[in-house]
Motif scaffolding. Structure first.
Motif, PDB file in Angstrom:
ATOM      1  N   VAL A  20      34.830  38.643  42.952  1.00 51.70           N
ATOM      2  CA  VAL A  20      34.607  39.766  43.749  1.00 51.70           C
ATOM      3  C   VAL A  20      36.080  40.572  43.489  1.00 51.70           C
ATOM      4  O   VAL A  20      35.808  41.942  43.134  1.00 51.70           O
ATOM      5  CB  VAL A  20      34.404  39.301  45.191  1.00 51.70           C
ATOM      6  N   VAL A  21      37.295  40.161  43.580  1.00 47.01           N
ATOM      7  CA  VAL A  21      38.432  40.868  43.459  1.00 47.01           C
ATOM      8  C   VAL A  21      38.369  41.293  42.153  1.00 47.01           C
ATOM      9  O   VAL A  21      38.911  42.714  41.955  1.00 47.01           O
ATOM     10  CB  VAL A  21      39.538  40.396  44.437  1.00 47.01           C
ATOM     11  N   ILE A  22      38.452  40.512  41.008  1.00 43.51           N
ATOM     12  CA  ILE A  22      38.700  40.964  39.543  1.00 43.51           C
ATOM     13  C   ILE A  22      37.476  42.197  39.746  1.00 43.51           C
ATOM     14  O   ILE A  22      37.779  43.218  38.994  1.00 43.51           O
ATOM     15  CB  ILE A  22      38.686  39.693  38.872  1.00 43.51           C
ATOM     16  N   GLY A  23      36.382  41.781  39.861  1.00 42.75           N
ATOM     17  CA  GLY A  23      35.247  42.999  39.617  1.00 42.75           C
ATOM     18  C   GLY A  23      35.609  44.272  40.302  1.00 42.75           C
ATOM     19  O   GLY A  23      35.480  45.361  39.932  1.00 42.75           O
ATOM     20  N   ALA A  24      36.160  44.162  41.727  1.00 47.29           N
ATOM     21  CA  ALA A  24      36.432  45.447  42.323  1.00 47.29           C
ATOM     22  C   ALA A  24      37.488  46.312  41.903  1.00 47.29           C
ATOM     23  O   ALA A  24      37.670  47.483  41.707  1.00 47.29           O
ATOM     24  CB  ALA A  24      36.695  44.957  43.846  1.00 47.29           C
ATOM     25  N   SER A  46      45.547  37.643  41.526  1.00 50.28           N
ATOM     26  CA  SER A  46      46.214  36.347  41.681  1.00 50.28           C
ATOM     27  C   SER A  46      47.259  36.783  43.175  1.00 50.28           C
ATOM     28  O   SER A  46      47.390  35.675  43.747  1.00 50.28           O
ATOM     29  CB  SER A  46      46.700  35.805  40.903  1.00 50.28           C
ATOM     30  N   LEU A  47      47.524  37.899  43.189  1.00 54.77           N
ATOM     31  CA  LEU A  47      48.431  38.241  44.604  1.00 54.77           C
ATOM     32  C   LEU A  47      47.515  38.201  45.677  1.00 54.77           C
ATOM     33  O   LEU A  47      48.104  38.144  46.811  1.00 54.77           O
ATOM     34  CB  LEU A  47      49.252  39.332  44.290  1.00 54.77           C
ATOM     35  N   VAL A 104      44.208  37.221  46.341  1.00 58.68           N
ATOM     36  CA  VAL A 104      43.497  36.195  46.675  1.00 58.68           C
ATOM     37  C   VAL A 104      44.011  34.571  46.776  1.00 58.68           C
ATOM     38  O   VAL A 104      44.816  34.090  45.871  1.00 58.68           O
ATOM     39  CB  VAL A 104      42.345  35.990  45.395  1.00 58.68           C
ATOM     40  N   PRO A 105      44.030  34.271  48.014  1.00 59.41           N
ATOM     41  CA  PRO A 105      44.462  32.952  48.187  1.00 59.41           C
ATOM     42  C   PRO A 105      43.562  31.798  47.450  1.00 59.41           C
ATOM     43  O   PRO A 105      42.473  32.024  47.422  1.00 59.41           O
ATOM     44  CB  PRO A 105      44.339  32.604  49.763  1.00 59.41           C
ATOM     45  N   GLY A 106      44.281  30.787  46.729  1.00 62.29           N
ATOM     46  CA  GLY A 106      43.788  29.929  46.284  1.00 62.29           C
ATOM     47  C   GLY A 106      43.323  30.201  44.827  1.00 62.29           C
ATOM     48  O   GLY A 106      42.576  29.361  44.063  1.00 62.29           O
ATOM     49  N   PHE A 107      43.965  31.228  44.269  1.00 56.95           N
ATOM     50  CA  PHE A 107      43.921  31.667  42.746  1.00 56.95           C
ATOM     51  C   PHE A 107      45.433  32.089  42.579  1.00 56.95           C
ATOM     52  O   PHE A 107      45.732  33.169  43.085  1.00 56.95           O
ATOM     53  CB  PHE A 107      42.809  32.817  42.606  1.00 56.95           C
ATOM     54  N   GLY A 108      46.180  31.186  41.663  1.00 60.22           N
ATOM     55  CA  GLY A 108      47.412  31.672  41.419  1.00 60.22           C
ATOM     56  C   GLY A 108      47.454  31.587  39.784  1.00 60.22           C
ATOM     57  O   GLY A 108      47.072  30.842  39.045  1.00 60.22           O
ATOM     58  N   THR A 116      50.763  33.963  31.213  1.00 58.86           N
ATOM     59  CA  THR A 116      49.476  33.051  31.456  1.00 58.86           C
ATOM     60  C   THR A 116      48.533  33.951  32.107  1.00 58.86           C
ATOM     61  O   THR A 116      47.342  33.689  31.664  1.00 58.86           O
ATOM     62  CB  THR A 116      49.886  32.253  32.685  1.00 58.86           C
ATOM     63  N   ALA A 117      48.899  35.233  32.395  1.00 61.97           N
ATOM     64  CA  ALA A 117      47.903  36.134  33.067  1.00 61.97           C
ATOM     65  C   ALA A 117      47.207  36.829  31.847  1.00 61.97           C
ATOM     66  O   ALA A 117      45.997  37.045  31.704  1.00 61.97           O
ATOM     67  CB  ALA A 117      48.438  37.042  34.177  1.00 61.97           C
TER      68      ALA A 117
END
Length: 111
Positions: A36-40, A77-78, A80-84, A90-91
């Motif tokens: 959802v966050v990447i889409g937004a 990744s900054l 969303v918790p649970g996504f690092g 790497t990104a």
């Protein structure tokens, strides 16, 4: 219904890309919220960044878009918790793999 399907496909693509690229930590909730966050971010921020970096994007024949995608993944990744994501590289590779996986999934989903 189509938006929900796209969201699920994006979450699955994030899980698969996290499995392929080392240095990405992910939980199931992080994958769902990350989609959802990447889409937004892609809807709200990416067009502005593309316009601001248009000259360098033209010079690199569009390859700078991969750097923009990596920046958006790192930004997600900054948030969303649970996504690092460990490093920028790497990104970068995560964004590249995610783009390829999304392309394949949406190629299969075409009418």
């Amino acid at each position: 219904m189509k938006i929900f399907l796209h969201w699920i496909i994006s979450a699955i693509a994030i899980v698969v890309a996290a499995y392929i690229v080392p240095g990405v930590t992910l939980t199931l909730g992080g994958a769902i919220v990350g989609a959802v966050v990447i889409g937004a971010l892609n809807i709200l921020i990416k067009p502005i960044i593309i316009v601001l970096t248009l000259p360098i994007n033209i010079v690199t024949l569009g390859l700078f878009t991969l750097v923009i995608n990596a920046f958006l993944v790192w930004l997600a990744s900054l948030i969303v918790p649970g996504f690092g994501v460990a490093t920028f590289w790497t990104a970068f590779f995560f964004a590249l793999v995610l783009t390829i996986i999304n392309w394949v999934f949406h190629f299969w989903n075409r009418p």
